[in-house]
Design an enzyme around this catalytic site. Structure first.
Site, PDB file in Angstrom:
ATOM      1  CG  HIS A 151      -1.673  -9.286   4.343  1.00 12.81           C
ATOM      2  ND1 HIS A 151      -1.349  -9.017   3.034  1.00 12.81           N
ATOM      3  CD2 HIS A 151      -0.493  -9.342   4.993  1.00 12.81           C
ATOM      4  CE1 HIS A 151      -0.032  -8.894   2.913  1.00 12.81           C
ATOM      5  NE2 HIS A 151       0.513  -9.101   4.091  1.00 12.81           N
ATOM      6  CB  CYS A 166      -0.868   0.023   1.247  1.00 12.68           C
ATOM      7  SG  CYS A 166      -1.919  -1.412   1.352  1.00 12.68           S
ATOM      8  CG  ASP A 192       3.722  -9.925   5.280  1.00  9.59           C
ATOM      9  OD1 ASP A 192       4.800 -10.530   5.174  1.00  9.59           O
ATOM     10  OD2 ASP A 192       3.131  -9.411   4.316  1.00  9.59           O
ATOM     11  CE1 TYR A 217      -3.197 -10.434   0.105  1.00  6.00           C
ATOM     12  CE2 TYR A 217      -4.515  -8.546  -0.582  1.00  6.00           C
ATOM     13  CZ  TYR A 217      -3.652  -9.133   0.317  1.00  6.00           C
ATOM     14  OH  TYR A 217      -3.239  -8.432   1.415  1.00  6.00           O
TER      15      TYR A 217
END
Ligand code: ADP
Ligand code: SF4
Length: 687
Positions: free
Chosen positions: A173, A31, A266, A170
């Site tokens: 997360h 991001c 992460d 995806y």
């Protein structure tokens, strides 16, 4: 690249399905607070990464449909064809340097709150939305699943039309519906999408197959998958279901992008995970299960570690988000044997905090990050000097060091004077605190550069007065004298009535504790109305040294700001484990006769606490005496920079030093008029 470059394996090209990456450097999706809101800024930043040698450059999570609306966060968006031109800017910028462009398509399930679209939130079952909004997502029925597959497929086609070479599915997360379906605690379905692992993976399999069928002839299909939730037996583990998922889907994607989740695991900070390559233990099995190329992350900045990871068969690609933010030119520097010049990530997560605050990304180490388009800054290039002017910089903290380094790069004769026996200012003090050792890289990188420049002189133990400065006869002076911590308890919550402190117990500032002074006796009250990392770190230091610590703050949690760097839960847990007595929502009222007064932030109700010493951490005082004394003394340039001008983060100080060096000898009117470029919404007939 020289033939004997021991890193040459990193520069081999690697095939990913129908496309080929020019080397093994892979900027994984991250991001950046720009996304669809600031597409030009995003494109310029990603283009710089490609220029710096990243063979694959990804964007960030990219919403495929209004039911996955992450507003107000500025992520990627591909709801319909109108989003294509914005993304095309990025793919063009990346292709210009011969790199591949990747897009991370996502449906966020109950992680999106659909605040803008007001669409229903979707999930495998009935559940609350992620976060604290009192709303729920509903169970996806068969029609929803068919819709989701269609949205994903259509978005993949739009992504291809926008010029992307690698298209992601995806599941990571804990933020995406594909992963939500895999996790038993989120999926209690009794149909063919629930129950056995094979059923729970069905949706992901379908998305991978759909994507391949839609665009797989020209684009690679990447799969980002979190192999381990780092919850032990309470979550998905790499050794069990994580591995089983890879086995089930082994050859389906063209590339495996593997990591751990949630995001806070992460993107661990160095404070809680000092080891670079910390994900290897979790992901190293993946290459044994699939023949497809594998990329993984773990704050990888050491070229030796990168080579060993490739040679040991752990990965095919060196994945990086933060190391590529701190140094977009990391691959080029390795290729050219300029290892010492790598600007290593310090693992502070200031970059993450910007995204969470919905503003363009910034970085402690790399002040040009996020400024590529709006200010035209390049991480490796700066305008040469405009004259033979000499420059004096007073104070060698992060602001002074960055200013001196960039001035020297521009070619000016630079004199840097530092009062202390060590360079680094606050960075030296803070990096000596528990967990913050890696922060010293801010100083190391800049000192390494400065020491090689014949046009830069450094004077240590030189606390300059105004007379000293004038005697030096250098007409351009930048004052980077920093701050000191106040210890009178005055801060946000006590602004209206100053706490009364009778001197019955010793009171210390944050700076005193960092300098190794006191307290000799406990219980020690640490009062935090700063809410950054400092008070938490000092509490940890004192508790580890065996002091009985009482931590009071007007906030509802310890070190409130650190939730933006993904650390708050760890900070608070650590203090609890160290036996710190935490008093939340309490305002410091003063110290009388060995008793501290704490007032409830809501009711004003008073509690007395027996203490033997106190550390009051509220605000800093700017060191402006030298600057004030130099005003009106006929200097050509006199500028106050860094914390002395505006107390903030180390990142802000570095940025201020950089800005001062960039703007030196530019006409003030030009600097003023420029401010920065903005991406202003264009109104068309279509709206
Ligand atoms: P910043 O974050 O803005 O760089 P710091 O507080 O980290 O600020 O660093 C300021 C540095 O300036 C410290 O190392 C301090 O020793 C030095 N300094 C302060 N006053 C003087 C002075 N009069 N002469 C030389 N150095 C000074
Ligand atoms: Fe690394 Fe900190 Fe820069 Fe993020 S802000 S890339 S963690 S140095």
């Amino acid at each position: 690249m020289p033939d004997d470059n021991r890193y040459s394996v990193l520069f081999e090209s690697v095939k990913i399905g129908p496309v080929t990456a020019p080397n093994r450097f892979y900027q994984v999706p991250h991001c950046d607070g720009m996304g669809y809101v600031r597409p030009r800024a995003e494109a310029a930043m990603r283009g710089i990464k490609a220029e710096g040698g990243w063979g694959v450059v990804s964007n960030q999570e990219t919403e495929i449909h209004p039911t996955s609306d992450l507003s107000p966060f500025a992520e990627g968006r591909l709801w319909d064809a109108r989003d294509i031109p914005g993304l095309r800017l990025m793919t063009d910028a990346v292709h210009e340097h011969g790199s591949l462009a990747a897009v991370e398509l996502v449906h966020n399930g109950n992680h999106s709150q659909n605040l803008l679209s007001r669409a229903p939130m979707l999930a495998p079952g009935e559940m609350s939305v992620d976060g604290s909004l009192p709303k729920q997502a509903r169970t996806m029925d068969k029609q929803d699943l068919r819709n989701l597959r269609r949205w994903h497929r259509d978005a993949a086609i739009r992504a291809r039309d926008a010029g992307f070479d690698v298209i992601y599915v995806y599941a990571g997360h804990n933020m995406t519906v594909a992963q939500h379906f895999m996790l038993p605690h989120m999926n209690d379905r009794s149909d063919e999408y629930g129950g056995s692992l094979e059923n729970r993976v069905r949706l992901t399999r379908e998305l991978l197959e759909d994507t391949r069928e839609a665009v797989g002839d020209t684009c690679a299909v990447a799969f980002r998958f979190a192999v381990d939730e780092m919850l032990g037996r309470d979550g998905m583990q790499a050794a069990e279901e994580g591995r089983a998922v890879v086995e089930l889907l082994a050859e389906l994607p063209d590339l495996w992008d593997v990591n751990v989740c949630e995001w806070a695991n992460d993107s661990m900070t160095t404070r809680f995970q000092p080891q670079d390559g910390y994900q290897n233990d979790y992901i190293s099995f993946v290459k044994q299960v699939t023949t497809k190329p594998v990329v993984a992350v773990g704050r990888l900045t050491s070229p030796d570690m990168m080579v060993s990871m490739v040679n040991k068969g752990i990965v095919d690609f060196i994945g990086a988000a933060r190391p590529s933010i701190a140094d977009p030119f990391l691959p080029k520097k390795i290729e050219e044997g300029r290892i010492e010049e790598i600007r290593e990530c310090i693992g502070c997560n200031i970059c993450v905090s910007a995204d969470s605050q919905q503003v363009p990304i910034r970085c402690t180490q790399n002040p040009t990050m996020g400024e590529e388009w709006r200010r035209g800054w390049h991480p490796e290039k700066i305008l040469p000097k405009k004259s033979e002017a000499e420059v004096l910089i007073v104070g060698a903290g992060p602001a002074g060091l960055e200013c001196a380094m960039q001035m020297a790069r521009r070619g000016y004769e630079v004199t840097l004077a530092e009062a202390g026996a060590e360079v680094g200012g606050r960075v030296i003090a803070e990096s000596a605190m528990p967990g913050l050792g890696a922060w010293k890289r801010v100083v190391d990188y800049r000192m390494n550069d400065l020491q090689q420049r014949a046009n830069a002189r450094l004077f240590m133990e030189s606390a300059l007065t105004a007379e000293d400065v004038l005697e030096l006869d250098i007409p351009n002076v930048f004052v980077a004298t920093g701050t000191h911590w106040r210890k009178d308890g005055i801060g946000r919550a006590t602004q209206r009535s100053a706490p009364e402190i009778d001197g019955s117990v010793p009171v210390f500032s944050a700076g005193d504790i960092m300098a190794g002074q006191g307290p000799d006796a406990g219980p020690v009250l640490i009062y935090d109305d700063d809410h950054g990392y400092i008070a938490g770190v000092l509490a940890e230091k004192l508790a580890e040294a065996g002091q009985q610590v009482i931590f009071a703050t007007p906030e509802t949690m310890v070190s409130h700001f650190t939730h933006l760097t993904l650390e708050q839960h760890r900070v608070q847990a650590r203090l609890i484990e160290l036996g710190v007595d935490i008093r939340l929502t309490h305002v410091f009222g003063g110290i009388q006769s060995g008793q501290a007064t704490l007032n409830c932030a809501y009711t004003g109700r008073t509690t007395q606490v027996e203490i033997a010493s106190a550390v009051l951490i509220t605000q800093r005082v700017r060191e402006t005496a030298l600057y004030d004394a130099l005003k009106g003394k006929g200097l050509t340039t006199l500028e106050l920079i860094g914390d002395a001008a505006n107390p903030g983060f180390i990142a802000d100080a570095v940025y201020a030093g950089h800005m001062a060096a960039r703007n030196f000898e530019r006409h003030p009117a030009e600097v003023d008029a420029e401010w920065f470029r903005r991406e202003i919404t264009a109104l068309t007939d279509e709206g």
